[in-house]
Structure formats: structure tokens, C-alpha cells
Write an enzyme that holds these catalytic residues in place. Structure first.
Site, PDB file in Angstrom:
ATOM      1  N   MET A  26       0.856  -1.189   0.000  1.00 23.07           N
ATOM      2  CA  MET A  26       0.000   0.000   0.000  1.00 23.07           C
ATOM      3  C   MET A  26       0.897   1.245   0.000  1.00 23.07           C
ATOM      4  SD  MET A  26      -3.397  -1.019   2.086  1.00 23.07           S
ATOM      5  CE  MET A  26      -2.836  -0.742   3.739  1.00 23.07           C
ATOM      6  N   GLY A  27       2.137   1.076  -0.496  1.00 26.16           N
ATOM      7  CA  GLY A  27       3.077   2.198  -0.554  1.00 26.16           C
ATOM      8  C   GLY A  27       3.642   2.517   0.812  1.00 26.16           C
ATOM      9  N   HIS A  33       9.527  -3.851   3.047  1.00 24.20           N
ATOM     10  CA  HIS A  33       9.092  -4.084   1.662  1.00 24.20           C
ATOM     11  C   HIS A  33      10.291  -4.450   0.782  1.00 24.20           C
ATOM     12  CE1 HIS A  33       5.828  -1.147   2.977  1.00 24.20           C
ATOM     13  NE2 HIS A  33       5.125  -2.187   2.571  1.00 24.20           N
ATOM     14  N   GLY A 143       4.956 -10.356   4.546  1.00 17.79           N
ATOM     15  CA  GLY A 143       5.833 -10.267   5.710  1.00 17.79           C
ATOM     16  C   GLY A 143       5.242 -11.011   6.904  1.00 17.79           C
ATOM     17  N   LYS A 145       5.413 -10.090   9.830  1.00 15.01           N
ATOM     18  CA  LYS A 145       4.853  -9.098  10.759  1.00 15.01           C
ATOM     19  C   LYS A 145       3.328  -9.193  10.800  1.00 15.01           C
ATOM     20  CE  LYS A 145       4.572  -4.741   9.393  1.00 15.01           C
ATOM     21  NZ  LYS A 145       3.118  -4.444   9.342  1.00 15.01           N
ATOM     22  N   ASP A 146       2.727  -9.371   9.620  1.00 17.34           N
ATOM     23  CA  ASP A 146       1.265  -9.504   9.560  1.00 17.34           C
ATOM     24  C   ASP A 146       0.927 -10.984   9.435  1.00 17.34           C
ATOM     25  OD1 ASP A 146       0.863  -6.616   9.443  1.00 17.34           O
ATOM     26  OD2 ASP A 146       1.767  -6.771   7.470  1.00 17.34           O
ATOM     27  N   GLN A 149      -2.598 -12.087   8.520  1.00 18.61           N
ATOM     28  CA  GLN A 149      -2.898 -11.834   7.106  1.00 18.61           C
ATOM     29  C   GLN A 149      -2.361 -12.983   6.243  1.00 18.61           C
ATOM     30  OE1 GLN A 149      -2.572  -7.924   4.933  1.00 18.61           O
ATOM     31  NE2 GLN A 149      -0.543  -8.660   4.470  1.00 18.61           N
TER      32      GLN A 149
END
Ligand code: PAF
Length: 241
Positions: A26-27, A33, A143, A145-146, A149
Site C-alpha cells: 500500500m506504498g 518491503h 511479511g 509481521k502480519d 494476514q
């Protein structure tokens, strides 16, 4: 590096490429990233990065509006990382086609963030599925981290599509905070608190004895953090991956 805004333009470039590595973002790009991009460049022939702040995964409108956006800086970083394609679609381009079947997350997965961010993962699954259908990548990178998800994407899409879903390590700064675009919204004091909390969790994680219940210790930490930093905690749990 080709910058692409339309699906039909994208098709022209990648329909004949069989080994695309896809990094959805999402930028607000950071070293987390970049580590996904590096992994893609190692595993895939061509790397495609999308930048799309997906409106359907925000449960609060304000959160969507204040989400950091810095396209110019992102493009500089992507060029430096030698990405092949950048896809920057509009919401119309992505949501032009209506879904036949609504995404429904099984009740047993309505835990952790899914319980506290209504519709968030439904929005993530919807947009990721749309991207996979448009791009048909060989690999897609997420990642750790999520983790929730990644877990849900793997549950719902591995087997349904040929795309291999790859998990990449969390990247932390020197203060032990996991890199996240939203960190840009924190001031110096809040970053210090985030760092203290991360460090406390890392120490606690290494002390966990999985043979016994840790709920007392977990509650102690929870109330210590609430009192010390005057914060609200939605959940703090130990979960078997
Ligand atoms: O992790 C993110 O940045 C987003 O949830 C994703 C996967 C790009 C979908 O919008």
C-alpha cells in the site's frame, strides 16, 4: 522500470511472462518491503510491485484518509531496488467487476485482529484475490509481521490458485520496532513507547514455558503496560501458529 496504471496495459507486459514475483503493497515503502522485493528477485524472473491503498480493508474512514502516501519517494526506492514493473491502479480499475460470492471468514478465524478490525481481512482477501487473478504470479510475498494476514491468505488461496505464497522475515529497526508504514504516524515519544513494548515482548517470548499456562504473566504485562503508558490494549495473547 515500467510504471503501469491500467489492467489492459499490464496484460500487454506480463501475459507472456510465466515467472512473475509479486509484492503487493500500500506504498509508504520501507526496508521490510525492500526485503520482500529482494526475495522476489532471487526466486522469480521478473518482479512486480503494486502500490494500492485498498479502501475496503480499512474499518475506519479516518484511518484510510491519514494512511501515509508518498508515491514519489516510493518510486525512487523501487527504481533503486531494480523492480521490473510497478502497478498503480485506481480503485475503479480494481473494483470494476463485482464479486460473484462475498468473502466470508470462518468463525473460528475471527480471533485477534479479525475480532477487533471489522471487515479488515475480508477486504484484504478480496483485493489479494483480485490481484492474483489479474497478475497470475508464480510467487506472492508477505511479511511475517502480519502473520494473521499471511495465515488467512494461505488458508483461502493456496490450492485455489497456482501462485505460491511466500512468507518473509519481519524486519526491525535498531530499537526493535517492526518496520511498518504506519510508524510514520507516531511521534518520537510514541516511537519510544513502541520500542519499550517490543523489547518487553521479546524478553517475555524467550521466557515462555509452553508446558504451563502463562495467563498470569500475560495479565501482569498487560496491566503493567496499561498503567505505565496509559494505552488501550485490544488483545494480548499467546497463540499456536
Ligand atoms: O499488507 C499490506 O500492505 C496489505 O494488506 C496488502 C497485502 C497490500 C493488501 O492491500
Amino acid at each position: 522500470m515500467k510504471i503501469i496504471k491500467k489492467i489492459n496495459q499490464l496484460n500487454k507486459y506480463i501475459s507472456n511472462v510465466s515467472n512473475v514475483g509479486f509484492v503487493p503493497t500500500m506504498g509508504g515503502l520501507h526496508k521490510g518491503h525492500i526485503s520482500l522485493i529482494k526475495k522476489s528477485k532471487k526466486m522469480a524472473g521478473k518482479t512486480l510491485v503494486s502500490i494500492f491503498v485498498n479502501p475496503t480493508q480499512f474499518d475506519k474512514k479516518k484511518d484510510f484518509l491519514i494512511y501515509p502516501r508518498c508515491l514519489k519517494k516510493d518510486l525512487v526506492k523501487l527504481k533503486k531496488a531494480k523492480v521490473d514493473f510497478v502497478f498503480i491502479p485506481s480503485a475503479n480499475e480494481i473494483y470494476f467487476k463485482k464479486r460473484k460470492r462475498k468473502i466470508v471468514i470462518n468463525k473460528k478465524y475471527k480471533i485477534l485482529c479479525s475480532k477487533f478490525r471489522k471487515g479488515h481481512f475480508e477486504g484484504v482477501l478480496d483485493v489479494v484475490e483480485r490481484f492474483i487473478k489479474i497478475i497470475n504470479p508464480k510467487f506472492i510475498f508477505f511479511g511475517e509481521k502480519d502473520y494473521q494476514q499471511f495465515f488467512l491468505i494461505k488458508k483461502y488461496f493456496s490450492g485455489k490458485f497456482k501462485t505460491k505464497i511466500i512468507l518473509c522475515k519481519t524486519i526491525r529497526d535498531k530499537n526493535k520496532i517492526a518496520l511498518s508504514t504506519r510508524n510514520q504516524l507516531l511521534n518520537k515519544n510514541q516511537m519510544q513507547i513502541a520500542s519499550n513494548i517490543s523489547k518487553k515482548f521479546i524478553i517475555f517470548k524467550n521466557q515462555i514455558d509452553y508446558k504451563i499456562s502463562n495467563s498470569n504473566k500475560l495479565n501482569q504485562i498487560k496491566y503493567f503496560l496499561i498503567n505505565k503508558y496509559k494505552i488501550k490494549i485490544d488483545y494480548l495473547e499467546i497463540i499456536d501458529k
